[in-house]
Design a protein around this motif. Structure first.
Motif, PDB file in Angstrom:
ATOM      1  N   GLY A 120      -1.676  -5.975   3.720  1.00 42.19           N
ATOM      2  CA  GLY A 120      -2.275  -4.665   3.976  1.00 42.19           C
ATOM      3  C   GLY A 120      -3.705  -4.573   3.493  1.00 42.19           C
ATOM      4  O   GLY A 120      -4.533  -3.874   4.103  1.00 42.19           O
ATOM      5  N   LEU A 121      -4.013  -5.288   2.426  1.00 43.91           N
ATOM      6  CA  LEU A 121      -5.377  -5.286   1.882  1.00 43.91           C
ATOM      7  C   LEU A 121      -6.282  -6.287   2.583  1.00 43.91           C
ATOM      8  O   LEU A 121      -7.475  -6.380   2.279  1.00 43.91           O
ATOM      9  CB  LEU A 121      -5.337  -5.589   0.373  1.00 43.91           C
ATOM     10  CG  LEU A 121      -4.659  -4.541  -0.510  1.00 43.91           C
ATOM     11  CD1 LEU A 121      -4.511  -5.063  -1.929  1.00 43.91           C
ATOM     12  CD2 LEU A 121      -5.447  -3.237  -0.506  1.00 43.91           C
ATOM     13  N   GLY A 122      -5.711  -7.063   3.513  1.00 48.00           N
ATOM     14  CA  GLY A 122      -6.503  -8.053   4.223  1.00 48.00           C
ATOM     15  C   GLY A 122      -6.756  -9.314   3.430  1.00 48.00           C
ATOM     16  O   GLY A 122      -7.606 -10.131   3.809  1.00 48.00           O
ATOM     17  N   GLU A 123      -6.036  -9.515   2.319  1.00 46.10           N
ATOM     18  CA  GLU A 123      -6.193 -10.719   1.495  1.00 46.10           C
ATOM     19  C   GLU A 123      -5.193 -11.766   1.982  1.00 46.10           C
ATOM     20  O   GLU A 123      -4.112 -11.943   1.422  1.00 46.10           O
ATOM     21  CB  GLU A 123      -5.984 -10.370   0.025  1.00 46.10           C
ATOM     22  CG  GLU A 123      -7.006  -9.348  -0.488  1.00 46.10           C
ATOM     23  CD  GLU A 123      -6.756  -8.955  -1.939  1.00 46.10           C
ATOM     24  OE1 GLU A 123      -5.773  -9.452  -2.530  1.00 46.10           O
ATOM     25  OE2 GLU A 123      -7.539  -8.141  -2.462  1.00 46.10           O
ATOM     26  N   LEU A 124      -5.591 -12.438   3.083  1.00 48.12           N
ATOM     27  CA  LEU A 124      -4.644 -13.288   3.788  1.00 48.12           C
ATOM     28  C   LEU A 124      -4.211 -14.505   2.979  1.00 48.12           C
ATOM     29  O   LEU A 124      -3.044 -14.921   3.043  1.00 48.12           O
ATOM     30  CB  LEU A 124      -5.243 -13.727   5.123  1.00 48.12           C
ATOM     31  CG  LEU A 124      -5.676 -12.590   6.064  1.00 48.12           C
ATOM     32  CD1 LEU A 124      -6.034 -13.143   7.427  1.00 48.12           C
ATOM     33  CD2 LEU A 124      -4.603 -11.524   6.170  1.00 48.12           C
ATOM     34  N   GLU A 125      -5.139 -15.108   2.233  1.00 49.79           N
ATOM     35  CA  GLU A 125      -4.755 -16.279   1.440  1.00 49.79           C
ATOM     36  C   GLU A 125      -3.735 -15.908   0.373  1.00 49.79           C
ATOM     37  O   GLU A 125      -2.755 -16.632   0.150  1.00 49.79           O
ATOM     38  CB  GLU A 125      -6.005 -16.893   0.805  1.00 49.79           C
ATOM     39  CG  GLU A 125      -6.925 -17.578   1.804  1.00 49.79           C
ATOM     40  CD  GLU A 125      -8.075 -18.302   1.120  1.00 49.79           C
ATOM     41  OE1 GLU A 125      -8.059 -18.371  -0.139  1.00 49.79           O
ATOM     42  OE2 GLU A 125      -8.960 -18.796   1.821  1.00 49.79           O
ATOM     43  N   LYS A 126      -3.966 -14.782  -0.292  1.00 48.34           N
ATOM     44  CA  LYS A 126      -3.020 -14.343  -1.332  1.00 48.34           C
ATOM     45  C   LYS A 126      -1.671 -13.995  -0.702  1.00 48.34           C
ATOM     46  O   LYS A 126      -0.605 -14.329  -1.235  1.00 48.34           O
ATOM     47  CB  LYS A 126      -3.591 -13.142  -2.082  1.00 48.34           C
ATOM     48  CG  LYS A 126      -2.692 -12.644  -3.205  1.00 48.34           C
ATOM     49  CD  LYS A 126      -3.334 -11.512  -3.987  1.00 48.34           C
ATOM     50  CE  LYS A 126      -4.483 -12.028  -4.857  1.00 48.34           C
ATOM     51  NZ  LYS A 126      -4.969 -10.986  -5.784  1.00 48.34           N
ATOM     52  N   ALA A 127      -1.710 -13.327   0.463  1.00 45.23           N
ATOM     53  CA  ALA A 127      -0.463 -12.975   1.142  1.00 45.23           C
ATOM     54  C   ALA A 127       0.309 -14.223   1.520  1.00 45.23           C
ATOM     55  O   ALA A 127       1.539 -14.307   1.332  1.00 45.23           O
ATOM     56  CB  ALA A 127      -0.772 -12.139   2.381  1.00 45.23           C
ATOM     57  N   GLU A 128      -0.415 -15.229   2.067  1.00 43.71           N
ATOM     58  CA  GLU A 128       0.240 -16.459   2.483  1.00 43.71           C
ATOM     59  C   GLU A 128       0.844 -17.187   1.280  1.00 43.71           C
ATOM     60  O   GLU A 128       1.954 -17.728   1.362  1.00 43.71           O
ATOM     61  CB  GLU A 128      -0.775 -17.362   3.188  1.00 43.71           C
ATOM     62  CG  GLU A 128      -0.136 -18.613   3.793  1.00 43.71           C
ATOM     63  CD  GLU A 128      -1.128 -19.400   4.617  1.00 43.71           C
ATOM     64  OE1 GLU A 128      -0.697 -20.021   5.607  1.00 43.71           O
ATOM     65  OE2 GLU A 128      -2.335 -19.409   4.267  1.00 43.71           O
ATOM     66  N   LYS A 129       0.141 -17.189   0.160  1.00 45.03           N
ATOM     67  CA  LYS A 129       0.649 -17.850  -1.046  1.00 45.03           C
ATOM     68  C   LYS A 129       1.985 -17.241  -1.474  1.00 45.03           C
ATOM     69  O   LYS A 129       2.970 -17.950  -1.693  1.00 45.03           O
ATOM     70  CB  LYS A 129      -0.374 -17.733  -2.169  1.00 45.03           C
ATOM     71  CG  LYS A 129       0.111 -18.265  -3.526  1.00 45.03           C
ATOM     72  CD  LYS A 129      -0.952 -18.064  -4.583  1.00 45.03           C
ATOM     73  CE  LYS A 129      -0.483 -18.589  -5.948  1.00 45.03           C
ATOM     74  NZ  LYS A 129       0.660 -17.828  -6.484  1.00 45.03           N
ATOM     75  N   HIS A 130       2.019 -15.906  -1.606  1.00 43.75           N
ATOM     76  CA  HIS A 130       3.235 -15.254  -2.105  1.00 43.75           C
ATOM     77  C   HIS A 130       4.377 -15.388  -1.108  1.00 43.75           C
ATOM     78  O   HIS A 130       5.520 -15.697  -1.490  1.00 43.75           O
ATOM     79  CB  HIS A 130       2.950 -13.781  -2.386  1.00 43.75           C
ATOM     80  CG  HIS A 130       2.158 -13.545  -3.637  1.00 43.75           C
ATOM     81  ND1 HIS A 130       2.615 -13.905  -4.884  1.00 43.75           N
ATOM     82  CD2 HIS A 130       0.930 -12.988  -3.839  1.00 43.75           C
ATOM     83  CE1 HIS A 130       1.715 -13.582  -5.800  1.00 43.75           C
ATOM     84  NE2 HIS A 130       0.676 -13.028  -5.181  1.00 43.75           N
ATOM     85  N   LEU A 131       4.086 -15.162   0.179  1.00 45.52           N
ATOM     86  CA  LEU A 131       5.169 -15.194   1.170  1.00 45.52           C
ATOM     87  C   LEU A 131       5.659 -16.613   1.416  1.00 45.52           C
ATOM     88  O   LEU A 131       6.857 -16.824   1.665  1.00 45.52           O
ATOM     89  CB  LEU A 131       4.696 -14.550   2.469  1.00 45.52           C
ATOM     90  CG  LEU A 131       4.398 -13.045   2.377  1.00 45.52           C
ATOM     91  CD1 LEU A 131       3.853 -12.518   3.697  1.00 45.52           C
ATOM     92  CD2 LEU A 131       5.646 -12.263   1.969  1.00 45.52           C
ATOM     93  N   THR A 132       4.757 -17.601   1.332  1.00 47.30           N
ATOM     94  CA  THR A 132       5.186 -18.993   1.506  1.00 47.30           C
ATOM     95  C   THR A 132       6.093 -19.422   0.355  1.00 47.30           C
ATOM     96  O   THR A 132       7.136 -20.059   0.569  1.00 47.30           O
ATOM     97  CB  THR A 132       3.963 -19.924   1.598  1.00 47.30           C
ATOM     98  OG1 THR A 132       3.172 -19.561   2.734  1.00 47.30           O
ATOM     99  CG2 THR A 132       4.403 -21.373   1.743  1.00 47.30           C
ATOM    100  N   GLU A 133       5.714 -19.078  -0.860  1.00 42.68           N
ATOM    101  CA  GLU A 133       6.545 -19.447  -2.013  1.00 42.68           C
ATOM    102  C   GLU A 133       7.891 -18.711  -1.962  1.00 42.68           C
ATOM    103  O   GLU A 133       8.920 -19.258  -2.373  1.00 42.68           O
ATOM    104  CB  GLU A 133       5.800 -19.146  -3.310  1.00 42.68           C
ATOM    105  CG  GLU A 133       4.579 -20.038  -3.497  1.00 42.68           C
ATOM    106  CD  GLU A 133       4.032 -20.004  -4.913  1.00 42.68           C
ATOM    107  OE1 GLU A 133       4.773 -19.599  -5.834  1.00 42.68           O
ATOM    108  OE2 GLU A 133       2.859 -20.393  -5.092  1.00 42.68           O
ATOM    109  N   LEU A 134       7.884 -17.488  -1.451  1.00 44.53           N
ATOM    110  CA  LEU A 134       9.148 -16.768  -1.277  1.00 44.53           C
ATOM    111  C   LEU A 134      10.007 -17.468  -0.226  1.00 44.53           C
ATOM    112  O   LEU A 134      11.224 -17.637  -0.411  1.00 44.53           O
ATOM    113  CB  LEU A 134       8.867 -15.325  -0.861  1.00 44.53           C
ATOM    114  CG  LEU A 134      10.079 -14.476  -0.465  1.00 44.53           C
ATOM    115  CD1 LEU A 134      11.106 -14.417  -1.588  1.00 44.53           C
ATOM    116  CD2 LEU A 134       9.639 -13.063  -0.087  1.00 44.53           C
ATOM    117  N   ALA A 135       9.375 -17.894   0.877  1.00 46.24           N
ATOM    118  CA  ALA A 135      10.122 -18.577   1.939  1.00 46.24           C
ATOM    119  C   ALA A 135      10.698 -19.892   1.450  1.00 46.24           C
ATOM    120  O   ALA A 135      11.800 -20.304   1.858  1.00 46.24           O
ATOM    121  CB  ALA A 135       9.217 -18.800   3.150  1.00 46.24           C
ATOM    122  N   GLU A 136       9.982 -20.593   0.575  1.00 47.73           N
ATOM    123  CA  GLU A 136      10.501 -21.844   0.026  1.00 47.73           C
ATOM    124  C   GLU A 136      11.762 -21.615  -0.803  1.00 47.73           C
ATOM    125  O   GLU A 136      12.676 -22.447  -0.821  1.00 47.73           O
ATOM    126  CB  GLU A 136       9.429 -22.512  -0.838  1.00 47.73           C
ATOM    127  CG  GLU A 136       8.274 -23.099  -0.021  1.00 47.73           C
ATOM    128  CD  GLU A 136       7.167 -23.646  -0.919  1.00 47.73           C
ATOM    129  OE1 GLU A 136       7.270 -23.459  -2.165  1.00 47.73           O
ATOM    130  OE2 GLU A 136       6.207 -24.247  -0.394  1.00 47.73           O
TER     131      GLU A 136
END
Length: 503
Positions: free
Chosen positions: A466-482
């Motif tokens: 939502g804040l447009g911080e795509l790298e941070k979003a990808e980091k958190h969601l990728t680690e959650l997906a793992e």
């Protein structure tokens, strides 16, 4: 849960999703108003003690009108009127109402029609001042209390009406409906049996009594709740259904050996403790043990009554006060559970609304209890955490933040506290602070497979999108997906992140 975000990476904070807010109550009394009413209440109590009943009534009436869900205000209003009008029960209002009484009744009727609750309760208090035995006014005030969401006070008005005339048909009908809604089936059935005595040919009353008997059996026996629907709608008599449910194999009991001399009847633990209290009225332990006996049997109102007496005997003993508070909370949670089951079974808007109101009242009482405990014990971080939870549920996010910030000193629940802090900050649109709290929750919950760690990752990832911080979003969601690829909609969000990067 946070809803889906627009696909553009330049999303502004104005368009950020907001987590669903708690269900609003009919009226929230602000701390400033509550403090002012408490001062009026204290003036009223002093006037009552001095015998200035009219001034006391004016004070209590204003408290009831502005805070209709406060049972203590209502109890003092009635106690004062009982001393002001000692012959009220002996007088019949059928002999004619005064002009002032008629005017107050008319004002109340118009206010009820407009749903102007303050005016309705104010006019009702004025009518009761003219005639505290006016059952019509008491029933109208019970109706207003129900609409307002003040279930405890609704029941109190109905009890007041039945104390005035135990056989009043409409009062018994309303009381039965209100009591069954909170799971007090014994008392509800008693009310309907009084109606049945007056209306023996009313077959609907008989059917309702049978249905309540089944509901009572299910509640006490822990049976499959699907039977409630069948019991209420089956063509066979519900009483037969209840009997069938109770047919469980019982272990054989050996016959007692014959005795030459009759044995004395056993004295119950309750009777024993009641006798001790009679003989030693200043001994607190007897009251506490009796309250424990009642609580074990889910007789929470009896336990409250005993502990209230113990509190007056002890001149405010702290342990007794907290036992009384805990008993009140247990009773309100029990009523909320009953209302929730009823809402699940019936599926009606009225049942769901009752469940929401009961939950709101229980949370408000818990909030008051933990606020008082946190004030008495400012270093007890567990109380701060519990207070924060209740403030958050009530939608008081700024106050909840202050409580949670103090509770962060308790390392045992640091991750939970940080997560709640993040959700509160997000509610008031302090998104950077929310992100910081979510990431602190991730750090404090090192086990990546725990539900708490997953939720903190999810909250941080969605907010970052939502804040447009795509790298941070990808980091958190990728680690959650793992850790858990099937968690909520994390897979879809990762797809959306890829689309946002491409655009």
């Amino acid at each position: 849960m946070i809803s889906s975000l627009p696909s553009t990476a330049s999303t502004s904070t104005a368009s950020l999703p907001r987590m669903s807010a708690p269900t609003p109550h009919a009226k929230t009394v602000s701390p400033a108003v509550r403090q002012r009413l408490q001062q009026l209440f204290e003036h009223g109590k002093k006037s009552l003690d001095k015998g200035d009943f009219q001034y006391a009534h004016d004070m209590f009436a204003q408290c009831v009108a502005e805070d209709p869900a406060n049972l203590v205000y209502l109890q003092h209003l009635r106690a004062n009127l009982a001393r002001k009008h000692p012959e009220a029960k002996k007088r019949s209002l059928l002999g004619g109402l005064s002009r002032q009484h008629k005017a107050a009744r008319s004002t109340m009727a118009k206010a009820l029609e407009k749903k102007d609750w303050d005016q309705a309760f104010a006019a009702g208090c004025e009518a009761l001042d003219e005639g505290p035995g006016d059952i019509a006014t008491l029933l109208d005030m019970a109706t207003a209390a129900k609409a307002f969401g003040a279930t405890e006070c609704q029941l109190y008005y109905l009890k007041w009406a039945l104390d005035t005339d135990p056989k009043h048909e409409q009062a018994n009908r309303q009381a039965a409906e209100a009591l069954s809604a909170v799971g007090q089936f014994d008392q509800a059935i008693s009310c309907l049996k009084r109606v049945q005595e007056a209306k023996p040919m009313d077959h609907e009353v008989a059917r309702t009594i049978s249905r309540m008997s089944v509901e009572q059996t299910i509640q006490k026996g822990g049976y499959n709740q699907e039977l409630l629907r069948k019991g209420a709608s089956a063509t066979a008599a519900p009483d037969e259904a209840a009997s069938e449910m109770l047919k469980k194999p019982q272990p054989a009991q050996p016959s007692p050996a014959p005795s030459a001399e009759p044995t004395a009847p056993a004295v119950s633990r309750e009777d024993e403790l009641l006798e001790r209290i009679r003989l030693y009225p200043a001994e607190l332990q007897n009251y506490k043990e009796l309250a424990d006996e009642y609580a074990k049997a889910d007789r929470f109102r009896d336990a409250e009554r005993v502990l209230t007496k113990a509190l007056s005997v002890s001149s405010g003993d702290l342990d007794t006060r907290e036992r009384l508070e805990d008993t009140q909370l247990r009773r309100m949670r029990q009523q909320t559970d009953v209302a929730n089951r009823k809402a699940e079974i019936e599926g009606t808007d009225a049942a769901r609304d009752l469940a929401r109101r009961m939950a709101g009242q229980a949370n408000q009482r818990e909030l008051e209890v933990y606020a008082a405990r946190a004030e008495r014990n400012p270093t007890n971080l567990a109380y701060q955490y519990e207070l924060g939870l209740r403030l958050k549920r009530a939608g008081k996010f700024r106050e909840a933040i202050q409580a949670f910030q103090q509770a962060r000193g308790d390392s045992r629940r640091l991750a939970d506290t940080q997560l709640h802090l993040g959700e509160c900050f997000q509610k008031i649109e302090q998104f950077r602070l929310a992100m910081s709290s979510y990431e602190a929750a991730v750090t404090a919950a090192p086990d990546a497979t725990s539900d708490l760690h997953k939720l903190a990752r999810y909250r941080a990832g969605v907010l970052a999108m939502g804040l447009g911080e795509l790298e941070k979003a990808e980091k958190h969601l990728t680690e959650l997906a793992e850790a858990d690829f099937g968690y909520r909609d994390v897979a879809d969000r990762l797809d959306k992140l890829a689309q946002m990067r491409n655009t």
